[in-house]
Write a protein that holds these residues in place. Structure first.
Motif, PDB file in Angstrom:
ATOM      1  N   GLY A   1      70.400   3.971  33.177  1.00 54.23           N
ATOM      2  CA  GLY A   1      69.367   4.328  33.973  1.00 54.23           C
ATOM      3  C   GLY A   1      69.218   4.497  35.472  1.00 54.23           C
ATOM      4  N   GLU A   2      70.121   3.458  35.568  1.00 58.83           N
ATOM      5  CA  GLU A   2      70.985   3.877  37.140  1.00 58.83           C
ATOM      6  C   GLU A   2      71.116   4.994  37.709  1.00 58.83           C
ATOM      7  OE1 GLU A   2      72.864   0.119  38.110  1.00 58.83           O
ATOM      8  OE2 GLU A   2      71.031  -1.555  37.518  1.00 58.83           O
ATOM      9  N   ILE A   3      72.240   5.356  36.771  1.00 62.28           N
ATOM     10  CA  ILE A   3      72.796   7.060  37.416  1.00 62.28           C
ATOM     11  C   ILE A   3      71.331   7.810  36.871  1.00 62.28           C
ATOM     12  CG2 ILE A   3      74.787   8.262  36.167  1.00 62.28           C
ATOM     13  CD1 ILE A   3      76.269   6.364  35.181  1.00 62.28           C
ATOM     14  N   GLY A   4      70.440   7.399  35.812  1.00 61.23           N
ATOM     15  CA  GLY A   4      69.985   8.923  36.001  1.00 61.23           C
ATOM     16  C   GLY A   4      69.982  10.422  35.724  1.00 61.23           C
ATOM     17  N   ILE A   5      71.451  10.531  34.904  1.00 63.36           N
ATOM     18  CA  ILE A   5      71.607  11.586  34.104  1.00 63.36           C
ATOM     19  C   ILE A   5      70.977  11.667  32.662  1.00 63.36           C
ATOM     20  CG2 ILE A   5      73.414  13.322  34.084  1.00 63.36           C
ATOM     21  CD1 ILE A   5      74.457  12.086  35.615  1.00 63.36           C
TER      22      ILE A   5
ATOM     23  N   ALA B   1      64.819   1.348  31.486  1.00 55.87           N
ATOM     24  CA  ALA B   1      65.607   2.989  31.500  1.00 55.87           C
ATOM     25  C   ALA B   1      64.557   3.769  31.675  1.00 55.87           C
ATOM     26  CB  ALA B   1      66.985   2.689  30.382  1.00 55.87           C
ATOM     27  N   PHE B   2      64.031   3.475  30.406  1.00 56.03           N
ATOM     28  CA  PHE B   2      63.067   4.785  30.144  1.00 56.03           C
ATOM     29  C   PHE B   2      62.255   4.899  30.964  1.00 56.03           C
ATOM     30  CE2 PHE B   2      62.859   3.904  25.014  1.00 56.03           C
ATOM     31  CZ  PHE B   2      63.983   4.490  24.473  1.00 56.03           C
ATOM     32  N   GLU B   3      61.526   3.839  31.926  1.00 54.50           N
ATOM     33  CA  GLU B   3      60.951   3.886  32.962  1.00 54.50           C
ATOM     34  C   GLU B   3      61.288   4.604  34.154  1.00 54.50           C
ATOM     35  OE1 GLU B   3      57.849   0.808  35.647  1.00 54.50           O
ATOM     36  OE2 GLU B   3      59.708   0.221  34.720  1.00 54.50           O
ATOM     37  N   MET B   4      63.081   4.303  34.363  1.00 57.53           N
ATOM     38  CA  MET B   4      63.768   5.310  35.434  1.00 57.53           C
ATOM     39  C   MET B   4      63.806   6.489  34.865  1.00 57.53           C
ATOM     40  SD  MET B   4      66.482   2.244  37.146  1.00 57.53           S
ATOM     41  CE  MET B   4      66.272   1.450  35.350  1.00 57.53           C
ATOM     42  N   LEU B   5      63.399   7.000  34.285  1.00 58.81           N
ATOM     43  CA  LEU B   5      64.041   8.136  33.363  1.00 58.81           C
ATOM     44  C   LEU B   5      63.095   9.064  32.773  1.00 58.81           C
ATOM     45  CD1 LEU B   5      67.373   7.286  31.514  1.00 58.81           C
ATOM     46  CD2 LEU B   5      67.806   8.596  33.227  1.00 58.81           C
ATOM     47  N   ALA B   6      62.169   8.752  33.332  1.00 62.04           N
ATOM     48  CA  ALA B   6      60.707   8.963  32.564  1.00 62.04           C
ATOM     49  C   ALA B   6      60.591  10.693  33.413  1.00 62.04           C
ATOM     50  CB  ALA B   6      59.041   8.651  32.822  1.00 62.04           C
ATOM     51  N   ASP B   7      60.224  10.938  34.625  1.00 60.19           N
ATOM     52  CA  ASP B   7      60.367  11.587  34.980  1.00 60.19           C
ATOM     53  C   ASP B   7      61.616  12.935  34.794  1.00 60.19           C
ATOM     54  OD1 ASP B   7      58.035  10.809  36.203  1.00 60.19           O
ATOM     55  OD2 ASP B   7      59.197  10.081  38.770  1.00 60.19           O
TER      56      ASP B   7
END
Length: 236
Positions: free
Chosen positions: A144-148, A181-187
């Protein structure tokens, strides 16, 4: 006389700049050498069969990353430690001798400091292959933090990892990291159906503690609201 003075000043400036360049070059070479030495030490410790040596390797890795050292040796050592007992196995009399989930967890946490495609792939492999909820949770957090999230690959891996866990051993701490993680990757997620489906399961599964289910419900509402706004925008 004036010309000689100008030549002298120019020569002095040239010598000064040459000295600065030489010092910078020497510092760069020294830094590169120290990085190589650190990498060799870390790899030796990481490849050791001794548990305590692996702990020391993690301490070295944390210091190296804080100093900006993301050399190949550092990445290789993290790969090794994150897969300790899973992708790299050592057996004694047929018994797995290097099943160190605490080591894997800490290595997965440190991987968040190297946001690359390679690190993402390693974490995805750990998330779907490991059996320890605390290791999976650490891998999911770092993902989630990496975001890829190319082609929703990361979200699908996280969904699969949590689905397998909630069927066999539902764990609130892992579910919480999945939601974060879902929250960070949603966009960055093109197709949210799988994500929304997994969040819905968490919302209604009473194996999870109330705060986790409440967070899942709030995230579900937020995603639904975002989808409605996007649909209205597309319609216009």
């Amino acid at each position: 006389m004036k010309l000689s003075r100008k030549v002298f000043i120019a020569a002095a400036m040239l010598m000064a700049s040459s000295l600065v360049f030489a010092q910078e070059k020497e510092t760069s070479v020294e830094s590169e050498y120290l990085n190589d030495v650190d990498g060799d030490i870390i790899m030796t410790l990481a490849e050791s069969d001794d548990y305590d040596n692996k702990l020391v390797a993690l301490q070295y890795l944390q210091s190296a990353l804080e100093e900006g050292n993301t050399s190949d040796a550092v990445v290789q050592a993290l790969d090794r430690l994150a897969g300790e007992g899973i992708t790299t196995q050592s057996r004694t009399n047929g018994r797995l001798a290097n099943n160190f989930p605490e080591i894997r967890r800490e290595a997965c946490k440190l991987m968040a400091k190297i946001p690359t495609e390679h690190t993402k792939n390693t974490l995805v492999s750990i998330a779907v292959a490991d059996n320890e909820p605390m290791v999976i949770a650490a891998a999911v957090r770092s993902l989630g933090e990496i975001g890829i999230n190319n082609n929703d690959e990361t979200v699908e891996a996280i969904r699969f990892a949590n689905k397998r866990n909630r069927i066999l051993n539902p764990t609130s701490s892992l579910a919480l990291e999945v939601l974060n993680a879902f929250e960070m990757l949603a966009d960055s997620t093109e197709d949210r159906k799988g994500m929304i489906s997994e969040i819905t399961y968490i919302t209604t599964d009473y194996h999870y503690v109330t705060p986790v289910r409440q967070k899942a419900y709030k995230l579900l509402k937020s995603l639904s609201s975002t989808n409605e706004k996007k649909s209205d925008s597309d319609a216009k």
